[in-house]
Design a protein around this motif. Structure first.
Motif, PDB file in Angstrom:
ATOM      1  N   TRP A   1       0.824  -1.196   0.000  1.00  0.00           N
ATOM      2  CA  TRP A   1       0.000   0.000   0.000  1.00  0.00           C
ATOM      3  C   TRP A   1       0.867   1.258   0.000  1.00  0.00           C
ATOM      4  CZ3 TRP A   1      -3.874   1.877  -1.847  1.00  0.00           C
ATOM      5  CH2 TRP A   1      -4.625   2.909  -1.270  1.00  0.00           C
ATOM      6  N   LEU A   2       1.939   1.232   0.815  1.00  0.00           N
ATOM      7  CA  LEU A   2       2.810   2.408   0.912  1.00  0.00           C
ATOM      8  C   LEU A   2       3.465   2.710  -0.439  1.00  0.00           C
ATOM      9  CD1 LEU A   2       3.720   4.420   3.043  1.00  0.00           C
ATOM     10  CD2 LEU A   2       5.734   3.015   3.411  1.00  0.00           C
ATOM     11  N   GLY A   3       3.850   1.640  -1.154  1.00  0.00           N
ATOM     12  CA  GLY A   3       4.432   1.838  -2.482  1.00  0.00           C
ATOM     13  C   GLY A   3       3.467   2.532  -3.422  1.00  0.00           C
ATOM     14  N   VAL A   4       2.199   2.106  -3.391  1.00  0.00           N
ATOM     15  CA  VAL A   4       1.172   2.730  -4.235  1.00  0.00           C
ATOM     16  C   VAL A   4       1.036   4.207  -3.872  1.00  0.00           C
ATOM     17  CG1 VAL A   4      -1.267   2.689  -4.871  1.00  0.00           C
ATOM     18  CG2 VAL A   4      -0.049   0.548  -4.461  1.00  0.00           C
ATOM     19  N   LYS A   5       1.044   4.484  -2.560  1.00  0.00           N
ATOM     20  CA  LYS A   5       0.946   5.880  -2.101  1.00  0.00           C
ATOM     21  C   LYS A   5       2.059   6.726  -2.705  1.00  0.00           C
ATOM     22  CE  LYS A   5      -1.090   5.831   2.532  1.00  0.00           C
ATOM     23  NZ  LYS A   5      -0.728   6.053   3.952  1.00  0.00           N
ATOM     24  N   PHE A   6       3.276   6.176  -2.703  1.00  0.00           N
ATOM     25  CA  PHE A   6       4.405   6.960  -3.205  1.00  0.00           C
ATOM     26  C   PHE A   6       4.364   7.126  -4.712  1.00  0.00           C
ATOM     27  CE2 PHE A   6       6.463   6.214   0.952  1.00  0.00           C
ATOM     28  CZ  PHE A   6       6.642   7.554   1.249  1.00  0.00           C
ATOM     29  N   ILE A   7       3.812   6.122  -5.418  1.00  0.00           N
ATOM     30  CA  ILE A   7       3.655   6.291  -6.865  1.00  0.00           C
ATOM     31  C   ILE A   7       2.701   7.456  -7.134  1.00  0.00           C
ATOM     32  CG2 ILE A   7       2.782   5.218  -8.979  1.00  0.00           C
ATOM     33  CD1 ILE A   7       3.802   2.549  -7.853  1.00  0.00           C
ATOM     34  N   VAL A   8       1.585   7.486  -6.394  1.00  0.00           N
ATOM     35  CA  VAL A   8       0.640   8.597  -6.539  1.00  0.00           C
ATOM     36  C   VAL A   8       1.338   9.916  -6.220  1.00  0.00           C
ATOM     37  CG1 VAL A   8      -1.482   9.617  -5.615  1.00  0.00           C
ATOM     38  CG2 VAL A   8      -1.357   7.155  -6.042  1.00  0.00           C
ATOM     39  N   ALA A   9       2.130   9.923  -5.133  1.00  0.00           N
ATOM     40  CA  ALA A   9       2.806  11.155  -4.719  1.00  0.00           C
ATOM     41  C   ALA A   9       3.733  11.660  -5.824  1.00  0.00           C
ATOM     42  CB  ALA A   9       3.602  10.906  -3.436  1.00  0.00           C
ATOM     43  N   VAL A  10       4.469  10.734  -6.463  1.00  0.00           N
ATOM     44  CA  VAL A  10       5.405  11.145  -7.518  1.00  0.00           C
ATOM     45  C   VAL A  10       4.644  11.696  -8.725  1.00  0.00           C
ATOM     46  CG1 VAL A  10       6.985  10.239  -9.256  1.00  0.00           C
ATOM     47  CG2 VAL A  10       7.355   9.704  -6.863  1.00  0.00           C
ATOM     48  N   LEU A  11       3.582  10.989  -9.133  1.00  0.00           N
ATOM     49  CA  LEU A  11       2.838  11.423 -10.319  1.00  0.00           C
ATOM     50  C   LEU A  11       2.217  12.796 -10.084  1.00  0.00           C
ATOM     51  CD1 LEU A  11       1.055   8.164 -11.571  1.00  0.00           C
ATOM     52  CD2 LEU A  11       3.307   9.033 -12.121  1.00  0.00           C
ATOM     53  N   VAL A  12       1.462  12.933  -8.993  1.00  0.00           N
ATOM     54  CA  VAL A  12       0.767  14.197  -8.725  1.00  0.00           C
ATOM     55  C   VAL A  12       1.782  15.312  -8.460  1.00  0.00           C
ATOM     56  CG1 VAL A  12      -0.816  15.365  -7.141  1.00  0.00           C
ATOM     57  CG2 VAL A  12      -1.263  13.011  -7.836  1.00  0.00           C
ATOM     58  N   GLY A  13       2.807  15.005  -7.645  1.00  0.00           N
ATOM     59  CA  GLY A  13       3.780  16.024  -7.284  1.00  0.00           C
ATOM     60  C   GLY A  13       4.543  16.555  -8.493  1.00  0.00           C
ATOM     61  N   THR A  14       5.027  15.646  -9.344  1.00  0.00           N
ATOM     62  CA  THR A  14       5.821  16.084 -10.488  1.00  0.00           C
ATOM     63  C   THR A  14       4.976  16.893 -11.460  1.00  0.00           C
ATOM     64  OG1 THR A  14       7.171  14.124 -10.235  1.00  0.00           O
ATOM     65  CG2 THR A  14       7.366  15.284 -12.315  1.00  0.00           C
ATOM     66  N   LEU A  15       3.753  16.411 -11.725  1.00  0.00           N
ATOM     67  CA  LEU A  15       2.872  17.161 -12.637  1.00  0.00           C
ATOM     68  C   LEU A  15       2.603  18.556 -12.109  1.00  0.00           C
ATOM     69  CD1 LEU A  15       0.031  14.925 -14.082  1.00  0.00           C
ATOM     70  CD2 LEU A  15       1.818  16.171 -15.293  1.00  0.00           C
ATOM     71  N   SER A  16       2.305  18.671 -10.806  1.00  0.00           N
ATOM     72  CA  SER A  16       1.955  20.001 -10.298  1.00  0.00           C
ATOM     73  C   SER A  16       3.171  20.922 -10.315  1.00  0.00           C
ATOM     74  CB  SER A  16       1.339  19.910  -8.902  1.00  0.00           C
ATOM     75  OG  SER A  16       2.126  19.125  -8.060  1.00  0.00           O
ATOM     76  N   VAL A  17       4.358  20.395 -10.003  1.00  0.00           N
ATOM     77  CA  VAL A  17       5.550  21.251 -10.031  1.00  0.00           C
ATOM     78  C   VAL A  17       5.827  21.731 -11.454  1.00  0.00           C
ATOM     79  CG1 VAL A  17       8.054  21.269  -9.739  1.00  0.00           C
ATOM     80  CG2 VAL A  17       6.622  20.290  -7.979  1.00  0.00           C
ATOM     81  N   MET A  18       5.732  20.803 -12.418  1.00  0.00           N
ATOM     82  CA  MET A  18       6.069  21.183 -13.795  1.00  0.00           C
ATOM     83  C   MET A  18       5.081  22.202 -14.348  1.00  0.00           C
ATOM     84  SD  MET A  18       7.374  17.607 -15.432  1.00  0.00           S
ATOM     85  CE  MET A  18       8.240  18.246 -16.847  1.00  0.00           C
ATOM     86  N   VAL A  19       3.797  21.896 -14.231  1.00  0.00           N
ATOM     87  CA  VAL A  19       2.776  22.790 -14.784  1.00  0.00           C
ATOM     88  C   VAL A  19       2.807  24.133 -14.043  1.00  0.00           C
ATOM     89  CG1 VAL A  19       0.300  23.120 -15.090  1.00  0.00           C
ATOM     90  CG2 VAL A  19       1.321  20.902 -15.574  1.00  0.00           C
ATOM     91  N   GLY A  20       2.876  24.078 -12.710  1.00  0.00           N
ATOM     92  CA  GLY A  20       2.866  25.303 -11.914  1.00  0.00           C
ATOM     93  C   GLY A  20       4.050  26.193 -12.238  1.00  0.00           C
ATOM     94  N   THR A  21       5.265  25.625 -12.211  1.00  0.00           N
ATOM     95  CA  THR A  21       6.464  26.423 -12.462  1.00  0.00           C
ATOM     96  C   THR A  21       6.422  27.039 -13.861  1.00  0.00           C
ATOM     97  OG1 THR A  21       7.668  24.874 -11.070  1.00  0.00           O
ATOM     98  CG2 THR A  21       8.977  26.391 -12.391  1.00  0.00           C
ATOM     99  N   ALA A  22       6.067  26.216 -14.856  1.00  0.00           N
ATOM    100  CA  ALA A  22       6.071  26.711 -16.230  1.00  0.00           C
ATOM    101  C   ALA A  22       5.093  27.866 -16.399  1.00  0.00           C
ATOM    102  CB  ALA A  22       5.733  25.575 -17.188  1.00  0.00           C
TER     103      ALA A  22
END
Lengths: 229, 185
Positions: free
Chosen positions: B100-121
């Protein structure tokens, strides 16, 4: 077993052979899933699990690779020096992009950690995920995170960011090299910089500069937090 | 005496400039010295970051020439991915990630990276337009905006994807010769 323990050296040999083999494959067949980092990680982890070997044994052969991270951090002086004109001319917008990017990264980590109910140590490992690896591992240690977890999160953020970046460019109305470069440098660090270089020379330079300074800023921020605690 | 000294200096210079291993050793020594300084003085910085600042200062001050470290630095940066493998493999000793924790971190990476990229740009792009309004000249991307994908028309979409791919390939040839170009981590 004799006096010479050769198993850790076998792990080192495996890592090096897989890494250089994967690089050769990647140079003729570049896809996100042939990335040398991903392939080497998957093969080495798979072999450790498959042979029921301990990580302790693996790291006895390969820990000098991690020691080289220190000199590799120092090596980033060269790209900064080479881009000094770009930095001098555009320091305002670069600073703005780095500060904005770091704030978004920290804020999003905070929201995600809250939404997924992560423990404080896991949350601290999540904060530096958007910066380049040598800085991220240092920042994670200072914040009380788990460096190995940060290493994984950083690696996968880079892979995902670099592979999704091109698609994002199609949907976002970005006109400037700074926005395109900042997107890759801030979101996908090393792999993102490589991708940005493919899109354009200026994009690559901006992404590289932003990546390095975001790393420095995050380490500095993490140090302040550590002293404050 | 003076002649032999200058000969020694010149041969040292040639040796350092031609060998990436010597240059990497030079970077290693810089790091090691800075790490000792950090440990002794209790400076709140990793040794690598102090070394980075020292080396930038040395380059900007003209004390050392970039050709003394260029090959070594580029090799280290080029193979950065290799140096992280041990840290990444460490997850095998954390059984809690398989689940379960692994799934949580996959979600964290996907959501986190997308928001940083879109937001910063988006924020940088807005700031750029604002700054340009204040009469500054900044380079505009040489790659023309691709616009929206014609998602509804599959034939047009295929043509579009082919065109943008070949545009990217052309761009990648132009980008050669940059120092930060291949698989950082």
């Amino acid at each position: 077993m004799g006096s010479f323990d050769f198993i850790p050296w076998l792990w080192l040999a495996l890592t090096l052979v897989v890494y250089f083999g994967a690089r050769a494959v990647y140079s003729v067949f570049p896809r996100w899933w042939t990335s040398p980092m991903l392939v080497t990680w998957a093969v080495c982890s798979g072999a450790l699990i498959g042979f029921h070997a301990s990580y302790h044994e693996y790291v006895r052969g390969t820990n000098w690779l991690m020691v080289v991270l220190g000199p590799a951090t120092v090596a980033f002086a060269l790209p900064i020096y080479e881009q000094r004109e770009l930095i001098r001319r555009n320091w305002r917008i670069l600073t703005f992009g780095i500060v904005a990017g770091c704030l978004i990264s920290i804020l999003s980590a905070w929201v995600i950690a809250w939404a997924l109910a992560l423990t404080p140590a896991q949350e601290a490992s999540l904060f530096p995920r958007s910066i380049t690896m040598p800085f991220a591992v240092a920042a994670s240690k200072n914040l009380g995170g788990i460096p190995e977890l940060t290493a994984l999160l950083v690696a996968f953020s880079g892979l995902f960011g670099a592979s999704v970046g091109e698609a994002l460019l199609n949907f976002l109305p970005l006109r400037t090299v700074f926005a395109r470069g900042a997107m890759f440098g801030m979101g996908a660090h090393g792999l993102g910089v490589a991708k940005a270089c493919q899109i354009g020379r200026e994009e690559g330079a901006v992404a590289g500069v932003i990546m390095i300074f975001a790393g420095i800023m995050n380490v500095a921020g993490a140090t302040v937090v550590m002293m404050w605690k | 005496m003076k002649q032999s000294l200058s000969l020694a200096y010149r041969s040292l210079k040639t040796a350092v400039e031609s060998s990436r291993w010597l240059q990497m050793a030079l970077l290693g020594v810089t790091w090691a010295v800075c790490q000792v300084v950090v440990d002794r003085t209790g400076l709140p910085l990793p040794g690598g970051v102090l070394g980075l600042f020292v080396l930038i200062a040395a380059l900007l001050g003209g004390w050392i020439s970039p050709s003394w470290i260029k090959r070594g630095a580029n090799s280290l940066i080029d193979h950065l991915a290799l140096f992280f493998i041990p840290a990444m493999v460490a997850f095998v000793s954390h059984p809690e990630f398989f689940g379960w924790l692994g799934v949580k971190f996959i979600v964290a990476v996907l959501v986190g990276t997308l928001s940083v990229m879109v937001g910063t740009a988006l924020v940088v792009d807005l700031a750029f337009r604002f700054v340009r309004g204040m009469n500054q000249t900044l380079p505009v991307s040489s790659v023309k905006p691709l616009g929206r994908l014609p998602v509804s028309n599959p034939q047009l979409l295929a043509v579009y994807v082919k065109q943008s791919r070949s545009a990217m390939r052309g761009a990648s040839f132009r980008a050669r010769g940059l120092s930060l170009e291949s698989g950082l981590e």
